[in-house]
Design a protein around this motif. Structure first.
Motif, PDB file in Angstrom:
ATOM      1  N   VAL A 232      44.858  43.117  49.822  1.00  0.00           N
ATOM      2  CA  VAL A 232      43.577  43.778  50.107  1.00  0.00           C
ATOM      3  C   VAL A 232      42.771  43.914  48.823  1.00  0.00           C
ATOM      4  CG1 VAL A 232      42.506  45.907  50.924  1.00  0.00           C
ATOM      5  CG2 VAL A 232      44.543  45.011  52.074  1.00  0.00           C
ATOM      6  N   THR A 233      43.429  44.365  47.770  1.00  0.00           N
ATOM      7  CA  THR A 233      42.751  44.492  46.478  1.00  0.00           C
ATOM      8  C   THR A 233      42.264  43.138  45.985  1.00  0.00           C
ATOM      9  OG1 THR A 233      44.183  46.371  45.939  1.00  0.00           O
ATOM     10  CG2 THR A 233      43.012  45.335  44.114  1.00  0.00           C
ATOM     11  N   GLU A 234      43.069  42.112  46.153  1.00  0.00           N
ATOM     12  CA  GLU A 234      42.680  40.769  45.709  1.00  0.00           C
ATOM     13  C   GLU A 234      41.464  40.259  46.470  1.00  0.00           C
ATOM     14  OE1 GLU A 234      47.197  39.417  44.347  1.00  0.00           O
ATOM     15  OE2 GLU A 234      46.470  38.974  46.365  1.00  0.00           O
ATOM     16  N   ASN A 235      41.431  40.485  47.778  1.00  0.00           N
ATOM     17  CA  ASN A 235      40.271  40.048  48.549  1.00  0.00           C
ATOM     18  C   ASN A 235      38.998  40.755  48.079  1.00  0.00           C
ATOM     19  OD1 ASN A 235      40.052  37.986  50.465  1.00  0.00           O
ATOM     20  ND2 ASN A 235      41.272  39.088  51.978  1.00  0.00           N
ATOM     21  N   ALA A 236      39.106  42.061  47.797  1.00  0.00           N
ATOM     22  CA  ALA A 236      37.953  42.798  47.284  1.00  0.00           C
ATOM     23  C   ALA A 236      37.520  42.256  45.921  1.00  0.00           C
ATOM     24  CB  ALA A 236      38.280  44.284  47.192  1.00  0.00           C
ATOM     25  N   LEU A 237      38.492  41.892  45.088  1.00  0.00           N
ATOM     26  CA  LEU A 237      38.169  41.321  43.772  1.00  0.00           C
ATOM     27  C   LEU A 237      37.484  39.965  43.910  1.00  0.00           C
ATOM     28  CD1 LEU A 237      41.386  42.284  41.783  1.00  0.00           C
ATOM     29  CD2 LEU A 237      39.045  42.898  41.139  1.00  0.00           C
ATOM     30  N   PHE A 238      37.939  39.135  44.823  1.00  0.00           N
ATOM     31  CA  PHE A 238      37.290  37.838  45.049  1.00  0.00           C
ATOM     32  C   PHE A 238      35.819  38.039  45.397  1.00  0.00           C
ATOM     33  CE2 PHE A 238      41.649  36.292  46.679  1.00  0.00           C
ATOM     34  CZ  PHE A 238      42.013  35.817  45.433  1.00  0.00           C
ATOM     35  N   ALA A 239      35.580  38.965  46.332  1.00  0.00           N
ATOM     36  CA  ALA A 239      34.200  39.208  46.758  1.00  0.00           C
ATOM     37  C   ALA A 239      33.359  39.770  45.625  1.00  0.00           C
ATOM     38  CB  ALA A 239      34.193  40.157  47.952  1.00  0.00           C
ATOM     39  N   ALA A 240      33.938  40.685  44.846  1.00  0.00           N
ATOM     40  CA  ALA A 240      33.194  41.312  43.756  1.00  0.00           C
ATOM     41  C   ALA A 240      32.893  40.335  42.632  1.00  0.00           C
ATOM     42  CB  ALA A 240      33.989  42.495  43.216  1.00  0.00           C
ATOM     43  N   ALA A 241      33.750  39.327  42.449  1.00  0.00           N
ATOM     44  CA  ALA A 241      33.587  38.390  41.330  1.00  0.00           C
ATOM     45  C   ALA A 241      32.276  37.614  41.420  1.00  0.00           C
ATOM     46  CB  ALA A 241      34.771  37.422  41.295  1.00  0.00           C
ATOM     47  N   LEU A 242      31.856  37.259  42.627  1.00  0.00           N
ATOM     48  CA  LEU A 242      30.618  36.484  42.798  1.00  0.00           C
ATOM     49  C   LEU A 242      29.447  37.347  43.265  1.00  0.00           C
ATOM     50  CD1 LEU A 242      31.700  32.999  44.230  1.00  0.00           C
ATOM     51  CD2 LEU A 242      30.772  33.537  41.980  1.00  0.00           C
ATOM     52  N   TYR A 243      29.587  38.646  43.153  1.00  0.00           N
ATOM     53  CA  TYR A 243      28.453  39.542  43.386  1.00  0.00           C
ATOM     54  C   TYR A 243      27.852  39.892  42.034  1.00  0.00           C
ATOM     55  CZ  TYR A 243      25.958  43.926  44.084  1.00  0.00           C
ATOM     56  OH  TYR A 243      25.001  44.918  44.054  1.00  0.00           O
ATOM     57  N   ASP A 244      26.608  39.525  41.825  1.00  0.00           N
ATOM     58  CA  ASP A 244      25.950  39.711  40.537  1.00  0.00           C
ATOM     59  C   ASP A 244      25.502  41.162  40.381  1.00  0.00           C
ATOM     60  OD1 ASP A 244      24.856  39.198  38.078  1.00  0.00           O
ATOM     61  OD2 ASP A 244      22.993  38.341  38.862  1.00  0.00           O
ATOM     62  N   GLY A 245      26.486  42.006  40.190  1.00  0.00           N
ATOM     63  CA  GLY A 245      26.239  43.433  40.046  1.00  0.00           C
ATOM     64  C   GLY A 245      27.564  44.116  39.804  1.00  0.00           C
ATOM     65  N   GLU A 246      27.554  45.430  39.902  1.00  0.00           N
ATOM     66  CA  GLU A 246      28.776  46.192  39.645  1.00  0.00           C
ATOM     67  C   GLU A 246      29.401  46.632  40.960  1.00  0.00           C
ATOM     68  OE1 GLU A 246      29.455  49.346  36.367  1.00  0.00           O
ATOM     69  OE2 GLU A 246      29.123  50.534  38.193  1.00  0.00           O
ATOM     70  N   THR A 247      30.719  46.426  41.067  1.00  0.00           N
ATOM     71  CA  THR A 247      31.491  46.902  42.215  1.00  0.00           C
ATOM     72  C   THR A 247      32.598  47.809  41.696  1.00  0.00           C
ATOM     73  OG1 THR A 247      31.110  44.806  43.387  1.00  0.00           O
ATOM     74  CG2 THR A 247      32.877  46.224  44.203  1.00  0.00           C
ATOM     75  N   VAL A 248      32.705  48.988  42.283  1.00  0.00           N
ATOM     76  CA  VAL A 248      33.775  49.916  41.927  1.00  0.00           C
ATOM     77  C   VAL A 248      34.755  49.960  43.098  1.00  0.00           C
ATOM     78  CG1 VAL A 248      34.391  52.280  41.307  1.00  0.00           C
ATOM     79  CG2 VAL A 248      32.256  51.275  40.461  1.00  0.00           C
ATOM     80  N   ILE A 249      36.020  49.746  42.801  1.00  0.00           N
ATOM     81  CA  ILE A 249      37.065  49.727  43.828  1.00  0.00           C
ATOM     82  C   ILE A 249      38.030  50.867  43.544  1.00  0.00           C
ATOM     83  CG2 ILE A 249      38.874  48.360  44.943  1.00  0.00           C
ATOM     84  CD1 ILE A 249      37.488  45.845  43.779  1.00  0.00           C
ATOM     85  N   HIS A 250      38.130  51.803  44.487  1.00  0.00           N
ATOM     86  CA  HIS A 250      39.071  52.914  44.374  1.00  0.00           C
ATOM     87  C   HIS A 250      40.310  52.637  45.218  1.00  0.00           C
ATOM     88  CE1 HIS A 250      36.559  55.412  41.971  1.00  0.00           C
ATOM     89  NE2 HIS A 250      35.634  55.623  42.903  1.00  0.00           N
ATOM     90  N   ASN A 251      41.430  53.234  44.823  1.00  0.00           N
ATOM     91  CA  ASN A 251      42.726  53.051  45.485  1.00  0.00           C
ATOM     92  C   ASN A 251      43.169  51.591  45.434  1.00  0.00           C
ATOM     93  OD1 ASN A 251      45.031  54.124  46.758  1.00  0.00           O
ATOM     94  ND2 ASN A 251      44.276  53.547  48.782  1.00  0.00           N
ATOM     95  N   ALA A 252      42.824  50.930  44.335  1.00  0.00           N
ATOM     96  CA  ALA A 252      43.227  49.533  44.139  1.00  0.00           C
ATOM     97  C   ALA A 252      44.699  49.452  43.750  1.00  0.00           C
ATOM     98  CB  ALA A 252      42.372  48.890  43.049  1.00  0.00           C
TER      99      ALA A 252
END
Length: 510
Positions: free
Chosen positions: A241-261
């Motif tokens: 789940v954390t990896e999928n969120a990281l994949f999505a965040a990597a190509l989002y040109d902005g800041e993503t904060v992930i809690h409970n990673a």
């Protein structure tokens, strides 16, 4: 094998023997068996292993029968032998999976160094190749080169390979930035009970992804106008789940904060690789990740995945149950500290040889460990997994075979999966006393007097390896059938254990 098939094989052998102008006695001598055994073979009255057929083929200088590679591979183990020597921990299965999925983000060439050459990797590379990715193993190495096409052809996906691995679920994060609409086959992998995909979908909704599962597919639609407006709170601290969120965040040109990673080893490997892609990540190794993504990743990158703490635990358990002294090199100690502390509490002795050093990724801490044989005592408390830095969920099954060896009674609580604890009762075939308390808990009576047995490999990776380890301890000849699930996660485990003094042979039935 049917009587008719045996009869036809026997006739082939008889004709080949006569063509070579050998008597039954002469063939028997070459095979180191009796003339009566050869007679039974030629009459179709003797079951034949692939090993026997290979010896007959060699003696007669002819291929008696061709066996399809799809025939299940089995192991024959002569147990009760001490192990000795040194063995290196190979790179991680789960890190390899994450890194392979991450290559979907990169328009440039990615080279993964010293990758585990296992069936799980093979399935993913088959899927990637089918959608247009150029993949090749570099000569005389375990380095994998990955070059993406201009556009992925998802319609050509190898669904057979995709359905044999749960990893396909991890394509959602990388692909949501590249397609407005797509579908993926439902995920497979180990049979560990019901595992919902909802935590993945919840995390990815922040990037505009909506998924409907029906008729064996995940049907995905993406609203590109939706971006994370607040921190993403994962509903479970899962690795994928954390990896999928990281994949999505990597190509989002902005800041993503992930809690409970998840801060687990494979997630850290993925973070280190994404950093090589130009993604900035704060908080690696913690439960809060702050990701500064980029619009595009298009560069040639190489990365070295780190060593596998689950394989390290496998080797420690092998040493314990066979009462052996072996040196295990390249142990990722940060991800083995709880396991080793629990074992110390049970009475295990080991030495760390020399100083810590770094994995080829420059980040992961490694040590060399020498095990010392000796008695163990059951722990007073139950053994249960927790998210990192707790005991790794994949390492829990190895405590079943260790508990069967130790003095006293041990309770294991596998609260994550419904089915996996059930598979541990297969140890009873080898003399253990494993009592299933409920779908999540087993009670194990120690001081086992191991005995050889023939067992069908459980459909879950770690319990299957646990059965193999018990067979190493059991005097006599055991057979473990259909080991595909072991090959999903371990590279040449039988060959490497043999170098330590084990006696494991592979064979196929006809």
């Amino acid at each position: 094998m049917t009587d008719d098939y045996l009869s036809r094989v026997g006739t082939l052998i008889r004709d080949a023997r006569r063509h070579k102008k050998l008597t039954q006695s002469e063939l028997a001598e070459a095979l180191q068996t009796s003339q009566s055994a050869v007679a039974r073979i030629e009459q179709g009255k003797q079951n034949l292993s692939l090993e026997t057929l290979a010896r007959i083929s060699e003696a007669l200088d002819t291929e008696v029968v061709a066996v399809a590679s799809s025939t299940p591979l089995n192991l024959r183990i002569k147990g009760g032998r001490k192990l000795s020597g040194e063995i290196e921990v190979r790179t991680s299965k789960n890190a390899a999976v994450a890194c392979l999925c991450a290559t979907l983000l990169n328009k440039g060439k990615t080279t993964l160094r010293n990758l585990a050459r296992i069936e799980e990797v093979n399935r993913i590379t088959e899927v990637l190749t089918s959608i247009g990715v150029k993949i090749r193993w570099l000569p005389d190495s375990s380095d994998l080169e990955i070059i993406p096409p201009a556009q992925f052809d998802l319609g050509a996906m190898d669904e057979t390979a995709a359905r044999r691995t749960r990893t396909i679920l991890m394509f959602l994060g990388p692909l949501l930035h590249q397609f407005d609409e797509f579908q993926l086959p439902n995920a497979g992998g180990c049979d560990l009970g019901s595992r919902t995909v909802e935590p993945h979908l919840y995390a990815l909704r922040a990037f505009g992804l909506d998924v409907v599962a029906s008729h064996g597919y995940y049907h995905a639609k993406v609203d590109p106008s939706v971006h994370p407006g607040k921190p993403i709170i994962l509903t479970e601290r899962g690795d994928t789940v954390t990896e999928n969120a990281l994949f999505a965040a990597a190509l989002y040109d902005g800041e993503t904060v992930i809690h409970n990673a998840s801060p687990n080893y494979m997630v850290q490997d993925l973070c280190f690789m994404l950093e090589k892609f130009g993604v900035q990540i704060e908080g690696v190794g913690t439960t809060t990740l702050r990701v500064h993504g980029v619009k595009e990743i298009n560069q040639d990158v190489e990365y070295h995945p780190s060593e596998d703490p689950i394989e390290a635990m496998t080797l420690v358990a092998a040493a314990v149950v066979t009462e052996s002294e072996i040196t295990i090199r390249r142990v990722p100690i940060e991800f083995m500290e709880i396991e080793l502390t629990l074992l110390e509490g049970m009475g295990m002795k080991y030495e760390i040889e020399g100083d810590e050093y770094r994995s080829a990724n420059g980040k992961t801490r490694l040590v060399d460990i020498t095990t010392k044989p000796g008695p163990l005592t059951a722990p007073k408390d139950k053994i249960h997994p927790m998210p990192f830095p707790g005991l790794n969920i994949d390492n829990l099954p190895f405590f079943a075979v260790i508990a069967a060896y130790a003095q006293g009674t041990t309770t294991l609580h596998d609260w994550v999966y419904e089915n996996r604890a059930i598979y541990l009762t297969e140890l009873n075939s080898l003399g253990a006393k494993v009592h299933l308390m409920d779908p999540h808990r087993v009670m194990i009576e120690g001081n086992t007097r191991w005995r050889a047995a023939e067992v069908m490999s459980p459909p879950a990776l770690r319990p299957a390896v646990v059965i193999l380890l018990a067979m190493l301890a059991a005097p006599g000849v055991s057979v473990l059938r259909n080991i595909y699930v072991i090959d999903r996660g371990y590279e040449e485990l039988d060959t490497r254990l043999n170098k330590l003094g084990a006696d494991i042979q592979t064979f196929r039935d006809i």
